[in-house]
Every structure is written in C-alpha cells, then in structure tokens.
Design an enzyme around this catalytic site. Structure first.
Site, short mmCIF file in Angstrom:
data_model
loop_
_atom_site.label_atom_id
_atom_site.label_comp_id
_atom_site.label_asym_id
_atom_site.label_seq_id
_atom_site.Cartn_x
_atom_site.Cartn_y
_atom_site.Cartn_z
N GLU A 109 -38.85 29.66 -28.90
CA GLU A 109 -38.18 30.69 -27.93
C GLU A 109 -37.23 29.52 -26.96
O GLU A 109 -37.42 28.94 -26.71
CB GLU A 109 -39.09 31.32 -27.12
CG GLU A 109 -40.07 32.32 -27.96
CD GLU A 109 -40.93 33.03 -27.16
OE1 GLU A 109 -41.04 33.16 -25.85
OE2 GLU A 109 -41.96 33.41 -27.94
N CYS A 128 -33.04 28.42 -20.36
CA CYS A 128 -34.21 27.59 -20.70
C CYS A 128 -34.51 27.18 -22.06
O CYS A 128 -34.65 28.03 -23.09
CB CYS A 128 -35.50 28.75 -20.03
SG CYS A 128 -37.30 28.23 -20.41
N CYS A 169 -47.68 23.48 -28.42
CA CYS A 169 -48.22 22.40 -27.05
C CYS A 169 -49.59 22.29 -27.43
O CYS A 169 -50.35 23.15 -27.58
CB CYS A 169 -47.67 23.31 -25.96
SG CYS A 169 -47.90 21.87 -24.53
N CYS A 206 -52.99 24.32 -21.80
CA CYS A 206 -53.22 25.31 -20.57
C CYS A 206 -53.89 26.47 -21.02
O CYS A 206 -53.25 27.23 -21.86
CB CYS A 206 -52.12 25.24 -19.69
SG CYS A 206 -51.38 23.49 -19.48
N CYS A 259 -51.75 29.71 -20.44
CA CYS A 259 -50.38 29.79 -21.32
C CYS A 259 -50.40 30.17 -22.89
O CYS A 259 -51.11 29.60 -23.49
CB CYS A 259 -49.77 28.11 -21.14
SG CYS A 259 -48.23 27.88 -22.36
N CYS A 310 -42.49 31.38 -21.80
CA CYS A 310 -42.47 31.09 -23.24
C CYS A 310 -43.58 30.98 -24.00
O CYS A 310 -44.55 30.74 -23.56
CB CYS A 310 -41.59 29.89 -23.41
SG CYS A 310 -39.73 30.21 -23.37
N1 SAH Z 1 -45.18 22.02 -20.70
C1 SAH Z 1 -44.16 21.88 -19.57
C2 SAH Z 1 -43.08 22.96 -19.62
C3 SAH Z 1 -43.29 24.36 -20.18
S1 SAH Z 1 -44.30 25.56 -19.25
C4 SAH Z 1 -45.06 22.28 -18.42
O1 SAH Z 1 -46.14 22.77 -18.40
O2 SAH Z 1 -44.52 22.25 -17.34
C5 SAH Z 1 -43.21 26.02 -18.21
C6 SAH Z 1 -43.83 26.70 -17.02
O3 SAH Z 1 -44.35 28.00 -17.38
C7 SAH Z 1 -44.89 25.86 -16.26
O4 SAH Z 1 -44.87 25.39 -14.91
C8 SAH Z 1 -46.23 26.73 -16.56
O5 SAH Z 1 -47.06 26.35 -15.75
C9 SAH Z 1 -45.67 27.87 -16.56
N2 SAH Z 1 -46.26 29.04 -17.53
C10 SAH Z 1 -47.28 28.94 -18.51
N3 SAH Z 1 -47.87 30.03 -18.68
C11 SAH Z 1 -47.26 30.85 -17.67
C12 SAH Z 1 -47.86 32.40 -17.87
N4 SAH Z 1 -48.46 33.03 -18.36
N5 SAH Z 1 -47.55 32.95 -16.53
C13 SAH Z 1 -46.73 32.28 -15.74
N6 SAH Z 1 -46.47 30.74 -15.81
C14 SAH Z 1 -46.57 30.37 -16.82
FE1 SF4 Z 2 -48.11 23.18 -22.74
FE2 SF4 Z 2 -47.80 25.71 -21.98
FE3 SF4 Z 2 -49.18 23.78 -20.44
FE4 SF4 Z 2 -46.65 23.71 -20.48
S1 SF4 Z 2 -47.95 25.17 -19.55
S2 SF4 Z 2 -48.17 21.86 -20.91
S3 SF4 Z 2 -46.23 24.57 -22.61
S4 SF4 Z 2 -49.59 24.54 -22.59
#
Ligand code: SAH
Ligand code: SF4
Length: 369
Positions: free
Chosen positions: A98, A111, A118, A122, A125, A339
């Site tokens: 995406e 973006c 990944c 997390c 996410c 994303c």
């Molecule tokens: N992996 C990198 C970049 C991609 S995620 C990182 O973790 O920084 C980009 C941002 O989206 C991160 O700050 C993450 O905490 C946030 N993010 C992921 N899932 C989310 C969700 N469900 N709601 C809001 N923010 C989210």
């Molecule tokens: Fe990976 Fe999502 Fe965690 Fe960013 S927020 S490091 S994309 S699992």
C-alpha cells in the site's frame, strides 16, 4: 532477442553512479547517459518510449536489456474528505503493498511501504498482524512515489516523502539507502522521513550517512513494560538503549526527531502517561506526533481509539510539559489510514491468535478517567 522481464535489470534498482556505469556498457556519448539518467531520476518514467529526446533505435536497445517497471496499481480508494487516496499495488511476485497520497495545504505527502509485510509484529498494527514479508527493492519503493506523483500531478518540489507504510524501513537498510539516493535527485533529505519501530543498529547506520532523512521513532508507550507488551521488538532493542541511541543521533538545525505515539484508549492515553512520555524524551530534540489508534477487525478488540476529549487532554498535558505535539486526527483515517488495512480487508486470515479481552495487557482499572 528481448530478455525475459525477470532477467532484465530494473534501472530504478541502481544507485546513481551504478546507473551511469551500467548505461556506459550500451550508450556511448556521455551526454546520452546524462539524458537517460534524467528521465529516470528526475522524470520517473516507466517506459523507454517516454524518453522523447533519445533516438528510437537506442530506446529499443535499452528495452532489450533493462526495464523501468513499477508496482502495478490494482486498487485506488475514493478520496477521503481530506483528499487522501490509498493505493493497493501488486508486485511481480504477487505480493501486495500500500501507498497513500495525502494532499496538504501547500505540500503533498506520499506515504511509502518499505516491505511487503513486517516481522516486527506490533500488536496494534495490521501489517504486523499478517507477519513478515520480503524487502521491497529500490524500484518498488520509487515506483510507489512516481506513480502517486504522476497520477496527482505533484511536482517534486512540492513533495514530502514518509516511509510510514507497510514494513520496517531500517530492516531493509541497503535498498532504502539506494532509493533515498535516487530520490535526492529531486527531493531534499529534509523533505523525507523514515519511520522506525526502533531498530538501534539501523539508527546508528543512518546517523553515519552524509545525507540523512528525518527520523521518526514509534515509541507508542511511555515505559519499557508497556512497550514490550505491544511492540515485541523492544525486547531486543530496549527503550533505554533506544533513547541513548537517539541522544547520539546528529541533531540538525530545524530537524527534530518525530516521536510517534499511537493512542490506545485506557492503555497509554492518561495524563500521567503524557507526563511520563515528556520525561522520557526530555533532552532529545523531538516533537511528538500523537496518532489516535485506527481500529480494524483484524486487531485485538480491546484496542480502541480514545475519545476526542481524552486525546485533547493527553495533548494538553504534553504541551504543559513543554513538548511540541501534533495530532494526526483525520489524515486518511476514513480510508483506514494505518497501512496494511486495505490489503488486510481481502487477505486470508490468520497467523496469530487475537488475544481475548481477558488477556488484555496493561493497566485495567488504573485509569483516573
Ligand atoms: N515500521 C515503521 C513504519 C511503518 S508503521 C514504524 O513502526 O514506525 C507507521 C506508523 O503507523 C507507526 O508509528 C505505527 O505505530 C503506526 N500504526 C500502526 N498501526 C496503527 C494503527 N492501527 N493505528 C494507528 N497507528 C498505527
Ligand atoms: Fe511493523 Fe507495523 Fe510495527 Fe511498524 S507498526 S514495525 S509496520 S508491525
């Protein structure tokens, strides 16, 4: 005879000096090499036929040996009320990624995804939920950018790039650096932001580069215990070591580190958490970007977006503690901003078991609100 696409080098995978050396094998006058490099790095063309000042015969010769292929867009969302459009693209091997177009008053942010999945995992996410995917090549990262710029007629000088899409960019360091080196032909490093979950060796490598993008760090919790609960990577790269690495990161004038903080209702959004966050980042040249949690059916049901009042209180508390803060309130929220969610709508489920409410980590009952 034309080589199979898979055998041809994608010119967007070559760092600038590599591109010139590669072209020198087939193209003789140096000015021609310069012209071709400009079509690639400045105009971001996806076909040799678009190179209008290059003789037809040479274009044909180039097409036999090389490609200029981008990820193929398979879906675009309707523009959200704020104008954002999310793109779903398919890669040569069928992986899907995406990217998001986010128009703003005087600039546009694009973006980008850095991986097709990944491994960091997390728990809040969607990309993490579906698990690891492969690194994107430079051409796959650049292709996302040029596609959005072309479709929305965004000139490079109006473009900001953020690596906040799918994947952990610092786990794809070498390809990321090649993509950055190509982007720098038209976009200044201070207009590009790399967001990381806190991969300390990657941050150290980034610090050593001559030309550095902006750094955004997903902190997401004000203490080690909660950060480990929602971000497993932090067991490998603990919070105190991460903060120490950030303190060593070269500070550049007007270029603060962005601390991203996903706000989860009743978990990390209390005023006391804001105070703890302010204390944690004291001494860093940092500003906070608070991101209200984006709900998604694939994510644990206990995770909720805080109310607007709770968000305001959290932000006000940070401000009172002398922290600069912005809130990502609605940018693309209507189209499932974080994303991985567009792909997640159609992807087959399940790698990980969603924790039930009784497994909810954290501080049930400890909130003052
Ligand atoms: N992996 C990198 C970049 C991609 S995620 C990182 O973790 O920084 C980009 C941002 O989206 C991160 O700050 C993450 O905490 C946030 N993010 C992921 N899932 C989310 C969700 N469900 N709601 C809001 N923010 C989210
Ligand atoms: Fe990976 Fe999502 Fe965690 Fe960013 S927020 S490091 S994309 S699992």
């Amino acid at each position: 005879m034309t080589n199979d696409v898979a055998d041809r080098t994608n010119l967007y995978d070559l760092a600038p000096q590599e591109l010139r050396a590669t072209l020198a094998e087939v193209v003789s006058p140096p000015f021609r090499i310069k012209q071709i490099a400009e079509w690639v790095h400045v105009h971001g063309v996806d076909s040799f036929d678009a190179m209008s000042n290059i003789p037809k015969e040479l274009r044909a010769r180039l097409a036999e040996r090389y490609t200029l292929e981008f990820p193929h867009v398979v879906e675009r969302t309707e523009p959200a009320p704020d104008g954002s459009v999310k793109y779903l693209s398919v890669l040569g091997d069928g992986n899907r990624i995406e990217s998001v177009y986010m128009p703003m008053r005087d600039r546009t942010s694009v973006c980008l995804s850095s991986q097709a999945g990944c491994a960091v995992g997390c728990t809040f996410c969607v990309t993490g939920f579906f698990g690891a995917g492969r690194n994107l090549t430079p051409s796959e990262m650049l292709g996302q950018l040029f596609t959005v710029q072309h479709e929305h007629h965004v000139p490079a000088e109006m473009t900001n790039v953020v690596f906040m899409g799918m994947g952990e960019p610092l786990l794809n360091f070498d390809f990321l650096v090649t993509a950055l080196d190509i982007m720098y032909a038209t976009i200044a490093p201070k207009r590009i932001t790399v967001s990381t979950s806190g991969i300390i060796p990657g941050i150290e490598d980034l610090a050593r580069l001559d030309r550095r993008p902006n750094l955004a760090i997903s902190i997401n919790a004000p203490d080690r215990k909660r950060r480990e609960e929602i971000m497993p990577i932090t067991k490998k790269y603990p919070l105190d070591e991460l903060i120490a690495a950030l303190k060593k990161y070269p500070a550049e004038k007007g270029r603060d580190i962005t601390v991203e903080y996903v706000l989860l209702a009743g978990y990390n959004d209390a005023p006391a958490d804001a105070v703890a966050l302010a204390r944690l980042i004291r001494g860093l040249h940092a500003k906070v970007n608070a991101i209200p949690f984006n709900t998604d059916p694939n994510l644990p049901p206990w995770m909720k977006r805080p109310t607007d009042e709770a968000i305001d209180l959290f932000v006000d508390t940070l401000v009172r503690n002398e922290v600069a803060v912005t809130v990502r309130r609605s940018k693309g929220r209507e189209i499932a901003a974080a994303c991985g969610q567009l792909r997640g709508r159609t992807e087959r489920k399940r790698r990980r078991v969603i924790p039930s409410v009784s497994e909810e980590p954290g501080r049930a009952g400890t909130r003052s609100r």
